[in-house]
Design a protein around this motif. Structure first.
Motif, short mmCIF file in Angstrom:
data_model
loop_
_atom_site.label_atom_id
_atom_site.label_comp_id
_atom_site.label_asym_id
_atom_site.label_seq_id
_atom_site.Cartn_x
_atom_site.Cartn_y
_atom_site.Cartn_z
N PHE A 44 -8.15 0.70 15.79
CA PHE A 44 -8.35 2.00 15.43
C PHE A 44 -8.61 2.24 13.58
O PHE A 44 -8.21 2.90 12.83
N GLU A 45 -9.14 0.87 13.17
CA GLU A 45 -9.50 0.77 11.77
C GLU A 45 -8.31 0.77 10.93
O GLU A 45 -8.65 1.19 9.49
N ARG A 46 -7.07 0.29 11.30
CA ARG A 46 -5.94 0.48 10.50
C ARG A 46 -5.96 -0.96 9.39
O ARG A 46 -6.37 -1.79 9.77
N ILE A 47 -5.23 -0.54 8.36
CA ILE A 47 -5.12 -1.84 7.53
C ILE A 47 -3.98 -2.34 8.08
O ILE A 47 -2.75 -2.09 8.14
N ARG A 68 -12.45 -1.45 4.21
CA ARG A 68 -13.29 -2.26 4.71
C ARG A 68 -12.86 -3.29 5.37
O ARG A 68 -13.75 -3.60 6.57
N ARG A 69 -11.69 -4.07 5.34
CA ARG A 69 -11.10 -5.06 6.25
C ARG A 69 -11.01 -4.39 7.53
O ARG A 69 -11.48 -5.14 8.53
N VAL A 89 -2.97 -3.16 -1.66
CA VAL A 89 -3.56 -2.05 -0.76
C VAL A 89 -3.53 -0.82 -1.33
O VAL A 89 -4.40 -0.09 -1.20
N VAL A 90 -2.29 -0.44 -1.89
CA VAL A 90 -2.26 0.93 -2.56
C VAL A 90 -3.21 0.93 -3.78
O VAL A 90 -3.81 2.08 -3.77
N ALA A 91 -3.21 -0.10 -4.48
CA ALA A 91 -4.30 -0.13 -5.76
C ALA A 91 -5.55 0.17 -5.34
O ALA A 91 -6.61 0.76 -6.12
N ASP A 92 -6.06 -0.42 -4.10
CA ASP A 92 -7.54 -0.62 -3.69
C ASP A 92 -7.41 -0.22 -2.17
O ASP A 92 -7.88 -1.27 -1.49
#
Length: 115
Positions: free
Chosen positions: A6-9, A74-75, A65-68
């Motif tokens: 699901f393209e989740r981080i 993308r990952r 992750v919050v900052a970028d």
């Protein structure tokens, strides 16, 4: 792996089965320290170890992750492609077919040797 489809981080401990799909390209693997399990801490725990994630590293990654979030997304796209390419219905079906063909060939050989 499911979250990756699901393209989740994905942030996870860099240990055991996770290492099959979680890399620095597909998510955020967190370093760990192995520790022995205490008696009755987990089923059949005798002689087993637990991978304790480095909490400071996990916090740092969460802040990153919050900052970028665009990097995390993308990952996530890379992760989705990789998981589907390796574990999607087509590659899994092909692997099952190949294994069944081996088993069927073995069975045919056993039957012909009995005849």
């Amino acid at each position: 792996a499911e979250a990756m489809t699901f393209e989740r981080i994905v942030i996870g401990t860099d240990y055991s089965g996770c290492t099959d799909f979680l890399t620095a390209e597909t998510g955020y693997p967190i370093p760990y320290q192995l520790r022995p399990l205490a008696p009755n801490e987990y089923p059949w725990s005798e002689g087993q170890y637990w991978a304790e994630p480095d909490q400071n590293a996990a916090v740092d990654v969460m802040r990153q992750v919050v900052a970028d979030p665009s990097e995390g997304r993308r990952r996530g796209r890379i992760a989705r492609d990789r998981v589907l390419r390796s574990y999607g219905s087509v590659p899994v079906g092909e692997a099952m077919r190949d294994r069944l063909e081996v088993l069927w060939a073995k069975r045919r050989a056993e039957r012909s040797s009995r005849d």
